[in-house]
Design a protein around this motif. Structure first.
Motif, PDB file in Angstrom:
ATOM      1  N   ASP A  19       0.826  -1.210   0.000  1.00  0.00           N
ATOM      2  CA  ASP A  19       0.000   0.000   0.000  1.00  0.00           C
ATOM      3  C   ASP A  19       0.858   1.257   0.000  1.00  0.00           C
ATOM      4  O   ASP A  19       0.528   2.237  -0.661  1.00  0.00           O
ATOM      5  N   LEU A  20       1.951   1.235   0.744  1.00  0.00           N
ATOM      6  CA  LEU A  20       2.861   2.381   0.752  1.00  0.00           C
ATOM      7  C   LEU A  20       3.491   2.578  -0.622  1.00  0.00           C
ATOM      8  O   LEU A  20       3.662   3.702  -1.087  1.00  0.00           O
ATOM      9  N   TYR A  21       3.838   1.480  -1.276  1.00  0.00           N
ATOM     10  CA  TYR A  21       4.434   1.544  -2.607  1.00  0.00           C
ATOM     11  C   TYR A  21       3.415   2.014  -3.648  1.00  0.00           C
ATOM     12  O   TYR A  21       3.713   2.856  -4.494  1.00  0.00           O
ATOM     13  N   ALA A  22       2.202   1.462  -3.579  1.00  0.00           N
ATOM     14  CA  ALA A  22       1.184   1.735  -4.594  1.00  0.00           C
ATOM     15  C   ALA A  22       0.522   3.101  -4.425  1.00  0.00           C
ATOM     16  O   ALA A  22       0.017   3.671  -5.386  1.00  0.00           O
ATOM     17  N   GLY A  23       0.475   3.603  -3.203  1.00  0.00           N
ATOM     18  CA  GLY A  23      -0.154   4.909  -2.975  1.00  0.00           C
ATOM     19  C   GLY A  23      -1.651   4.848  -2.755  1.00  0.00           C
ATOM     20  O   GLY A  23      -2.339   5.855  -2.860  1.00  0.00           O
ATOM     21  N   TYR A  24      -2.170   3.670  -2.470  1.00  0.00           N
ATOM     22  CA  TYR A  24      -3.585   3.530  -2.122  1.00  0.00           C
ATOM     23  C   TYR A  24      -3.750   2.375  -1.154  1.00  0.00           C
ATOM     24  O   TYR A  24      -2.897   1.520  -1.042  1.00  0.00           O
ATOM     25  N   THR A  25      -4.859   2.397  -0.434  1.00  0.00           N
ATOM     26  CA  THR A  25      -5.193   1.317   0.479  1.00  0.00           C
ATOM     27  C   THR A  25      -6.684   1.007   0.346  1.00  0.00           C
ATOM     28  O   THR A  25      -7.419   1.765  -0.267  1.00  0.00           O
ATOM     29  N   ILE A  26      -7.077  -0.107   0.914  1.00  0.00           N
ATOM     30  CA  ILE A  26      -8.470  -0.525   0.810  1.00  0.00           C
ATOM     31  C   ILE A  26      -9.043  -0.673   2.214  1.00  0.00           C
ATOM     32  O   ILE A  26      -8.524  -1.437   3.018  1.00  0.00           O
ATOM     33  N   LEU A  27     -10.079   0.076   2.510  1.00  0.00           N
ATOM     34  CA  LEU A  27     -10.844  -0.113   3.743  1.00  0.00           C
ATOM     35  C   LEU A  27     -12.249  -0.507   3.309  1.00  0.00           C
ATOM     36  O   LEU A  27     -12.476  -1.637   2.949  1.00  0.00           O
ATOM     37  N   HIS A  28     -13.166   0.398   3.298  1.00  0.00           N
ATOM     38  CA  HIS A  28     -14.504   0.118   2.763  1.00  0.00           C
ATOM     39  C   HIS A  28     -14.559   0.453   1.280  1.00  0.00           C
ATOM     40  O   HIS A  28     -15.491   0.085   0.584  1.00  0.00           O
ATOM     41  N   ASP A  29     -13.543   1.184   0.801  1.00  0.00           N
ATOM     42  CA  ASP A  29     -13.419   1.600  -0.582  1.00  0.00           C
ATOM     43  C   ASP A  29     -11.925   1.803  -0.851  1.00  0.00           C
ATOM     44  O   ASP A  29     -11.112   1.806   0.082  1.00  0.00           O
ATOM     45  N   VAL A  30     -11.558   1.991  -2.079  1.00  0.00           N
ATOM     46  CA  VAL A  30     -10.167   2.289  -2.394  1.00  0.00           C
ATOM     47  C   VAL A  30      -9.899   3.740  -2.014  1.00  0.00           C
ATOM     48  O   VAL A  30     -10.638   4.644  -2.403  1.00  0.00           O
ATOM     49  N   ILE A  31      -8.839   3.953  -1.233  1.00  0.00           N
ATOM     50  CA  ILE A  31      -8.499   5.290  -0.757  1.00  0.00           C
ATOM     51  C   ILE A  31      -7.122   5.651  -1.293  1.00  0.00           C
ATOM     52  O   ILE A  31      -6.127   4.986  -0.974  1.00  0.00           O
ATOM     53  N   TYR A  32      -7.069   6.691  -2.105  1.00  0.00           N
ATOM     54  CA  TYR A  32      -5.817   7.117  -2.720  1.00  0.00           C
ATOM     55  C   TYR A  32      -5.139   8.179  -1.860  1.00  0.00           C
ATOM     56  O   TYR A  32      -5.792   9.073  -1.323  1.00  0.00           O
ATOM     57  N   MET A  33      -3.821   8.065  -1.769  1.00  0.00           N
ATOM     58  CA  MET A  33      -3.064   9.009  -0.948  1.00  0.00           C
ATOM     59  C   MET A  33      -3.191  10.433  -1.490  1.00  0.00           C
ATOM     60  O   MET A  33      -3.281  11.389  -0.718  1.00  0.00           O
TER      61      MET A  33
END
Length: 64
Positions: A19-33
């Motif tokens: 997630d740190l490498y890609a710049g996004y994470t997934i919680l209830h939706d995709v969250i972009y940095m």
């Protein structure tokens, strides 16, 4: 059973690194940095806390 949670913890740590490498994470939706940095870092902290907690045992059984 303790080894199972350590494996899950390692997998979650890999997830955090990705997630740190890609710049996004997934919680209830995709969250972009770039779009929502506060929510992104909050999600990273959640995954990291969950990963670290997997390395601690809540078993009441003592090994002899």
């Amino acid at each position: 059973m303790k080894d199972f949670w350590k494996v899950i913890g390692v997998l979650l740590l890999v997830w955090v690194v990705y997630d740190l490498y890609a710049g996004y994470t997934i919680l209830h939706d995709v969250i972009y940095m770039d779009e929502s940095p506060t929510l992104y870092w909050g999600g990273i902290v959640i995954w990291l806390t969950l990963a670290i907690s997997c390395f601690f045992s809540w078993d009441s059984e003592e090994e002899h």
